[in-house]
Design an enzyme around this catalytic site. Structure first.
Site, mmCIF file in Angstrom:
data_model
loop_
_atom_site.group_PDB
_atom_site.id
_atom_site.type_symbol
_atom_site.label_atom_id
_atom_site.label_comp_id
_atom_site.label_asym_id
_atom_site.label_seq_id
_atom_site.Cartn_x
_atom_site.Cartn_y
_atom_site.Cartn_z
ATOM 1 C CB SER A 34 26.987 64.252 47.002
ATOM 2 O OG SER A 34 27.831 63.500 46.135
ATOM 3 C CG ASP A 74 39.189 64.521 37.860
ATOM 4 O OD1 ASP A 74 39.154 63.328 38.239
ATOM 5 O OD2 ASP A 74 38.990 64.856 36.682
ATOM 6 C CB SER A 162 34.799 47.074 47.376
ATOM 7 O OG SER A 162 34.465 46.201 46.322
ATOM 8 C CE1 TYR A 176 29.960 51.764 41.039
ATOM 9 C CE2 TYR A 176 29.194 49.560 41.617
ATOM 10 C CZ TYR A 176 29.495 50.854 41.981
ATOM 11 O OH TYR A 176 29.338 51.250 43.290
ATOM 12 C CE LYS A 180 32.697 50.935 43.530
ATOM 13 N NZ LYS A 180 33.384 51.931 44.385
#
Length: 303
Positions: A34, A74, A162, A176, A180
């Site tokens: 996706s 996963d 990243s 998050y 990154k």
């Protein structure tokens, strides 16, 4: 072909990229079902590559199903990532893995969410497991397979995803952002080891079908008020192809940015190095040439 050692040279992001150079390559990608990952899969297969996609769910549709293989994965589970690479090696039409894209990622809550709760709640760390630990697993497997195929010839490339949030302050999730920044750190260390050719992509906001329409509309309006726009999946695809096919590029991060900032929609962020005269430049020069010996470094004895 031996992996490139790191040289601080910027990428010409206005040069033409020939996607046909992706033909006949075997690519492993995580999170290719996706969003931006699916855009990479469709572009790669359209260019003639064979792609093995490791994701928790299969894509609804792909452009060239005869050039793709889906493996349920996963990325936080080492054994499942091992299976993805095993399938890629077994099914590779050219008998080897050429490009690995550590793309799988999720978004999640901020570490300071829930401050009004009656009692402090343990932060959710699944985002770190997917976005950072999963990338470490992918990087290790890529390095292992590349190392064991070093006598087969050809270029090998590891691409880590990243984010612009790995480079700038935002109002988004600090968890998050931490992940990154961590991905960026993986790249900046691996680029100097001479074991793999490794680069990063760092996308700005890209409007994909997985984003709620309301978010795209409200955020787009705020962007336009500031004189910028969303970046595009098409530009991200070209940047990916640039890094995957140009064997001279090692240790660079291409930001996928609004066209207002770059005519190509991507640019070399040039933010992972320091000037020689700066204190951090001095320390980086020393640290990057340091021989660690028995303390925490393999010195090339493995991936």
């Amino acid at each position: 072909m031996a992996p490139s050692h790191y040289v601080n040279e910027s990428v010409d992001c206005l040069a033409e990229v020939d996607l046909s150079k992706l033909a006949n390559k075997t690519v492993v990608i995580t999170g290719g079902s996706s969003g931006l990952g699916l855009a990479y899969v469709n572009a790669l297969t359209s260019a003639g590559a064979f792609v093995v996609n490791g994701d928790i769910q299969p894509p609804q549709t792909v452009s060239h199903p005869d050039r793709t293989a889906f493996v349920k994965c996963d990325v936080t589970l080492w054994e499942q990532q091992v299976d993805v690479f095993k399938v890629a090696r077994e099914k590779a039409p050219n008998g080897r893995i050429d490009v690995v894209i550590a793309n799988a990622g999720i978004y999640g809550p901020d570490v300071l969410d829930g401050l009004d709760d009656d009692t402090p709640q343990k932060p959710v760390t699944k985002l770190l497991d997917v976005n950072l630990v999963g990338v470490l697993y992918t990087a290790k497997l890529a390095g292992w397979h590349f190392h064991h195929a070093k006598n087969e010839g050809g270029d090998r490339c590891l691409l880590l995803i990243s984010s612009i949030m790995g480079y700038i302050d935002t109002q988004g999730s600090s968890v998050y952002s931490a992940a990154k920044h961590g991905v960026r750190g993986i790249m900046t260390c691996l680029r100097r080891k001479g074991l793999v050719r490794v680069n990063c992509l760092a996308p700005w906001f890209i409007a994909t079908p997985i984003m709620p329409k309301s978010f795209i509309e409200s955020t787009g309006a705020q962007f336009r008020a500031k004189g910028v726009d969303f970046a595009t999946a098409d530009d991200a695809v070209v940047a990916m192809a640039c890094l995957a096919t140009d064997t001279s590029i090692n240790g660079r991060t291409l930001g996928i940015v609004p066209r207002q900032l770059s005519p190509s929609g991507y640019m070399d962020l040039e933010s992972d190095d320091f000037e020689d005269g700066e204190p951090l430049g001095k320390l980086q020069s020393v640290a990057s040439s340091l021989i660690y010996g028995e303390f925490g470094a393999s010195n090339g004895k493995g991936a």
